[in-house]
Enzyme design. Structure first.
Site, PDB file in Angstrom:
ATOM      1  N   ASN A   9       0.880  -1.168   0.000  1.00 37.81           N
ATOM      2  CA  ASN A   9       0.000   0.000   0.000  1.00 37.81           C
ATOM      3  C   ASN A   9       0.915   1.214   0.000  1.00 37.81           C
ATOM      4  OD1 ASN A   9      -1.764   2.071   0.487  1.00 37.81           O
ATOM      5  ND2 ASN A   9      -2.346   1.402   2.559  1.00 37.81           N
ATOM      6  N   TRP A  10       1.054   1.816  -1.164  1.00 33.04           N
ATOM      7  CA  TRP A  10       2.005   2.929  -1.285  1.00 33.04           C
ATOM      8  C   TRP A  10       1.462   4.220  -0.677  1.00 33.04           C
ATOM      9  CZ3 TRP A  10       3.873   2.084  -7.079  1.00 33.04           C
ATOM     10  CH2 TRP A  10       4.660   0.929  -7.121  1.00 33.04           C
ATOM     11  N   LYS A  11       0.192   4.222  -0.293  1.00 30.61           N
ATOM     12  CA  LYS A  11      -0.416   5.430   0.299  1.00 30.61           C
ATOM     13  C   LYS A  11      -0.150   6.635  -0.610  1.00 30.61           C
ATOM     14  CE  LYS A  11      -0.100   3.235   4.788  1.00 30.61           C
ATOM     15  NZ  LYS A  11       0.082   3.349   6.232  1.00 30.61           N
ATOM     16  N   HIS A  95      -9.404   1.308   5.045  1.00 30.38           N
ATOM     17  CA  HIS A  95      -8.118   1.473   5.736  1.00 30.38           C
ATOM     18  C   HIS A  95      -8.310   2.421   6.925  1.00 30.38           C
ATOM     19  CE1 HIS A  95      -3.989   2.588   6.556  1.00 30.38           C
ATOM     20  NE2 HIS A  95      -3.640   1.464   5.935  1.00 30.38           N
ATOM     21  N   GLU A  97      -6.618   4.780   7.967  1.00 30.05           N
ATOM     22  CA  GLU A  97      -6.385   6.197   7.655  1.00 30.05           C
ATOM     23  C   GLU A  97      -7.625   6.816   7.019  1.00 30.05           C
ATOM     24  OE1 GLU A  97      -2.761   5.518   5.514  1.00 30.05           O
ATOM     25  OE2 GLU A  97      -1.804   4.988   7.413  1.00 30.05           O
ATOM     26  N   GLU A 167      -5.171  -4.719  10.721  1.00 30.86           N
ATOM     27  CA  GLU A 167      -4.156  -3.688  10.908  1.00 30.86           C
ATOM     28  C   GLU A 167      -4.415  -2.952  12.214  1.00 30.86           C
ATOM     29  OE1 GLU A 167      -2.235  -2.576   6.871  1.00 30.86           O
ATOM     30  OE2 GLU A 167      -3.864  -1.194   7.260  1.00 30.86           O
ATOM     31  N   GLY A 173       2.942   2.362  10.843  1.00 30.88           N
ATOM     32  CA  GLY A 173       3.926   3.440  10.680  1.00 30.88           C
ATOM     33  C   GLY A 173       4.665   3.794  11.957  1.00 30.88           C
ATOM     34  N   SER A 213       3.773  -2.105  10.420  1.00 30.33           N
ATOM     35  CA  SER A 213       5.219  -2.226  10.609  1.00 30.33           C
ATOM     36  C   SER A 213       5.772  -3.599  10.232  1.00 30.33           C
ATOM     37  CB  SER A 213       5.601  -1.850  12.052  1.00 30.33           C
ATOM     38  OG  SER A 213       5.236  -0.495  12.310  1.00 30.33           O
ATOM     39  N   GLY A 234       2.958  -0.906   4.325  1.00 34.68           N
ATOM     40  CA  GLY A 234       3.069   0.513   3.989  1.00 34.68           C
ATOM     41  C   GLY A 234       4.522   0.880   3.753  1.00 34.68           C
ATOM     42  N   GLY A 235       5.168   1.429   4.781  1.00 35.58           N
ATOM     43  CA  GLY A 235       6.533   1.958   4.669  1.00 35.58           C
ATOM     44  C   GLY A 235       7.519   1.058   3.940  1.00 35.58           C
TER      45      GLY A 235
HETATM   46  P1  13P Z   1       3.254   0.423   7.759  1.00 32.43           P
HETATM   47  O1  13P Z   1       3.752  -0.841   7.099  1.00 32.43           O
HETATM   48  O2  13P Z   1       3.982   1.648   7.278  1.00 32.43           O
HETATM   49  O3  13P Z   1       3.158   0.298   9.232  1.00 32.43           O
HETATM   50  O4  13P Z   1       1.745   0.642   7.216  1.00 32.43           O
HETATM   51  C1  13P Z   1       0.846  -0.394   7.295  1.00 32.43           C
HETATM   52  C2  13P Z   1      -0.355  -0.049   6.523  1.00 32.43           C
HETATM   53  O5  13P Z   1      -1.101   0.857   6.886  1.00 32.43           O
HETATM   54  C3  13P Z   1      -0.620  -0.790   5.285  1.00 32.43           C
HETATM   55  O6  13P Z   1      -1.907  -0.547   4.808  1.00 32.43           O
END
Ligand code: 13P
Length: 251
Positions: A9-11, A95, A97, A167, A173, A213, A234-235
């Protein structure tokens, strides 16, 4: 056996050039592990760039959100049929977010999941508690609410296609991942809830990803858990050197 599914998920990151370069490197790695399903979810404006790179490769294209209506006067929105038309096979829905910053609720998640399935997209439905909810002992209550409301009104056949992403918000993050035991405990609960709404046979088929993470140094122990079938990343998905080891978690 459930096929492992590792999704990036590149956000809100990566312009077209960055997205194309990163996708190219992931495609090459993914070819070496055909037993793993690899998904990339870029921003909307990079979907076409990534589509061209992943075409004729095992890597699948996903979007990060969608609206439930197909078309009409909904300025700024994108629908499931349009994502399908843009080459997507999957779409992330609900998600944390989006719940936190864009007023996503269990009801809107449910509408979106239904619309995604109706258009032939696989929804990756996200569930998970915040830190205050965990500290208040509400993990089971919150995750059950997300699951039962998010999947309300779906047939077992439809549920069998959905991917669930657990999640925990406090792990996103933060560099603080849930321990494999903590994650497994919730994944087991999710599978129980799936059995309740769709029967044990369907529950065994549904893939449940862990997200929060996920890194090269914790993927192996997470994936070794019986109810963890993949990762939503994500990251660590933003760089080939951290995402490729996740795709190749078995090696
Ligand atoms: P991180 O891997 O950066 O913690 O993010 C997880 C995430 O929100 C994937 O959708």
């Amino acid at each position: 056996m459930r096929t492992p599914i590792i999704a990036g998920n590149w956000k809100l990151n990566n312009n077209q050039e960055q997205a194309g370069d990163l996708a190219q490197q992931i495609v090459e790695a993914a070819r070496e592990v055909p037993e793993v399903e690899v998904v990339l979810c870029p921003v909307y404006t990079a979907l076409e760039t990534v589509r061209r790179v992943v075409e004729h490769s095992p890597v699948k294209l996903g979007a990060q959100d969608m609206f439930w209506e197909e078309s009409g006067a909904f300025t700024g929105e994108v629908s499931a049929p349009l994502l399908k038309d843009a080459g997507c096979s999957l779409v992330i829905i609900g998600h944390s977010e989006r719940r936190q910053f864009f007023h996503e609720t269990n009801e809107t998640v449910n509408r979106k999941v239904k619309a995604a399935l109706a258009a032939g997209l696989i929804p990756i439905m996200c569930v998970g508690e915040t830190l205050p909810e965990r500290e208040a002992g509400k993990v089971e209550a919150v995750v059950s609410e997300h699951m039962l409301n998010g999947l309300a009104g779906l047939s077992s056949g439809e549920i069998s296609k959905v991917v669930i992403a657990y999640e925990p918000v406090w792990a996103i993050g933060t560099g603080k991942n849930a321990t494999p035991d903590q994650a497994q405990e919730v994944h087991q609960l999710i599978r129980k809830l799936l059995a309740k709404v769709s029967g044990p046979e369907t529950a065994e088929k549904v893939r449940i990803q862990y997200g929060g993470s996920v890194k090269p140094d914790n993927i192996k122990t997470l994936m070794a858990q019986p109810d963890i079938d993949g990762a939503l990343v994500g990251g660590a998905s933003l760089k080939a050197e951290t995402f490729i080891p996740l795709v190749k978690f078995k090696g």
